[in-house]
Write a protein that holds these residues in place. Sequence first.
Motif, mmCIF file in Angstrom:
data_model
loop_
_atom_site.group_PDB
_atom_site.id
_atom_site.type_symbol
_atom_site.label_atom_id
_atom_site.label_comp_id
_atom_site.label_asym_id
_atom_site.label_seq_id
_atom_site.Cartn_x
_atom_site.Cartn_y
_atom_site.Cartn_z
ATOM 1 N N MET A 1 2.491 10.549 32.698
ATOM 2 C CA MET A 1 3.142 11.832 32.816
ATOM 3 C C MET A 1 2.573 12.804 31.787
ATOM 4 N N GLY A 2 2.577 14.079 32.133
ATOM 5 C CA GLY A 2 2.075 15.115 31.235
ATOM 6 C C GLY A 2 3.064 15.448 30.132
ATOM 7 N N LYS A 3 2.534 16.028 29.079
ATOM 8 C CA LYS A 3 3.383 16.429 27.962
ATOM 9 C C LYS A 3 4.079 17.749 28.271
ATOM 10 N N ASN A 4 5.189 17.957 27.601
ATOM 11 C CA ASN A 4 5.931 19.201 27.755
ATOM 12 C C ASN A 4 5.251 20.312 26.952
ATOM 13 N N LYS A 5 5.096 21.488 27.540
ATOM 14 C CA LYS A 5 4.456 22.616 26.856
ATOM 15 C C LYS A 5 5.506 23.578 26.301
ATOM 16 N N GLY A 6 6.557 23.060 25.727
ATOM 17 C CA GLY A 6 7.662 23.875 25.260
ATOM 18 C C GLY A 6 7.334 24.734 24.061
ATOM 19 N N SER A 7 6.399 24.326 23.202
ATOM 20 C CA SER A 7 6.120 25.089 21.993
ATOM 21 C C SER A 7 5.094 26.197 22.215
ATOM 22 N N ARG A 8 4.407 26.207 23.358
ATOM 23 C CA ARG A 8 3.413 27.251 23.631
ATOM 24 C C ARG A 8 4.041 28.341 24.498
ATOM 25 N N ILE A 9 3.773 29.599 24.118
ATOM 26 C CA ILE A 9 4.292 30.729 24.873
ATOM 27 C C ILE A 9 3.146 31.665 25.233
ATOM 28 N N THR A 10 3.312 32.432 26.305
ATOM 29 C CA THR A 10 2.317 33.416 26.730
ATOM 30 C C THR A 10 2.635 34.735 26.050
ATOM 31 N N ILE A 11 1.610 35.352 25.442
ATOM 32 C CA ILE A 11 1.792 36.622 24.744
ATOM 33 C C ILE A 11 0.837 37.662 25.309
ATOM 34 N N THR A 12 1.140 38.933 25.048
ATOM 35 C CA THR A 12 0.299 40.047 25.475
ATOM 36 C C THR A 12 -0.247 40.736 24.240
ATOM 37 N N LEU A 13 -1.557 40.978 24.225
ATOM 38 C CA LEU A 13 -2.220 41.687 23.126
ATOM 39 C C LEU A 13 -2.587 43.084 23.600
ATOM 40 N N GLU A 14 -2.302 44.095 22.757
ATOM 41 C CA GLU A 14 -2.582 45.473 23.109
ATOM 42 C C GLU A 14 -3.352 46.148 21.989
ATOM 43 N N CYS A 15 -4.290 47.016 22.357
ATOM 44 C CA CYS A 15 -5.104 47.734 21.382
ATOM 45 C C CYS A 15 -4.250 48.737 20.623
ATOM 46 N N GLU A 16 -4.572 48.940 19.333
ATOM 47 C CA GLU A 16 -3.804 49.903 18.552
ATOM 48 C C GLU A 16 -4.207 51.332 18.842
ATOM 49 N N CYS A 17 -5.282 51.565 19.566
ATOM 50 C CA CYS A 17 -5.720 52.931 19.878
ATOM 51 C C CYS A 17 -4.765 53.623 20.839
ATOM 52 N N ARG A 18 -3.935 52.883 21.526
ATOM 53 C CA ARG A 18 -2.996 53.475 22.475
ATOM 54 C C ARG A 18 -1.966 54.335 21.752
ATOM 55 N N ASN A 19 -1.534 53.908 20.560
ATOM 56 C CA ASN A 19 -0.488 54.619 19.838
ATOM 57 C C ASN A 19 -1.011 55.793 19.030
ATOM 58 N N SER A 20 -2.272 55.792 18.639
ATOM 59 C CA SER A 20 -2.803 56.866 17.797
ATOM 60 C C SER A 20 -3.596 57.855 18.650
ATOM 61 N N GLN A 21 -3.089 59.055 18.781
ATOM 62 C CA GLN A 21 -3.742 60.086 19.587
ATOM 63 C C GLN A 21 -4.945 60.688 18.876
ATOM 64 N N ASN A 22 -4.954 60.695 17.517
ATOM 65 C CA ASN A 22 -6.065 61.286 16.769
ATOM 66 C C ASN A 22 -7.358 60.507 16.975
ATOM 67 N N VAL A 23 -7.259 59.192 17.094
ATOM 68 C CA VAL A 23 -8.449 58.363 17.278
ATOM 69 C C VAL A 23 -9.049 58.605 18.658
ATOM 70 N N GLN A 24 -8.201 58.798 19.669
ATOM 71 C CA GLN A 24 -8.701 58.969 21.025
ATOM 72 C C GLN A 24 -9.437 60.287 21.196
ATOM 73 N N LYS A 25 -9.103 61.306 20.417
ATOM 74 C CA LYS A 25 -9.795 62.590 20.537
ATOM 75 C C LYS A 25 -11.219 62.494 20.012
ATOM 76 N N LYS A 26 -11.451 61.684 18.980
ATOM 77 C CA LYS A 26 -12.779 61.548 18.386
ATOM 78 C C LYS A 26 -13.701 60.673 19.219
ATOM 79 N N ILE A 27 -13.142 59.677 19.889
ATOM 80 C CA ILE A 27 -13.935 58.703 20.630
ATOM 81 C C ILE A 27 -13.996 59.099 22.107
#
Length: 69
Positions: free
Chosen positions: A1-27
């Motif tokens: 039988m397989g092991k339980n994957k109870g301690s592993r969770i799925t997460i989402t990673l997001e870029c920090e450029c989304r929150n800063s509008q000043n960086v997006q104007k330069k790039i």
Amino acid sequence: MGKNKGSRITITLECECRNSQNVQKKIIKRKNGISRYTTSKNKRNTPSRLEIKKFCSNCNSHKIFKEIK
């Protein structure tokens, strides 16, 4: 039988450029939208929020991606 994957969770990673509008104007934006990645982590070994340097297609460069809820 397989092991339980109870301690592993799925997460989402997001870029920090989304929150800063000043960086997006330069790039020059490559495309519209939000750059996100999904991965899994062990919540026992890494209880804090995860930060990984990955490629952001919105900024067209490598940036730090932070874990979001």
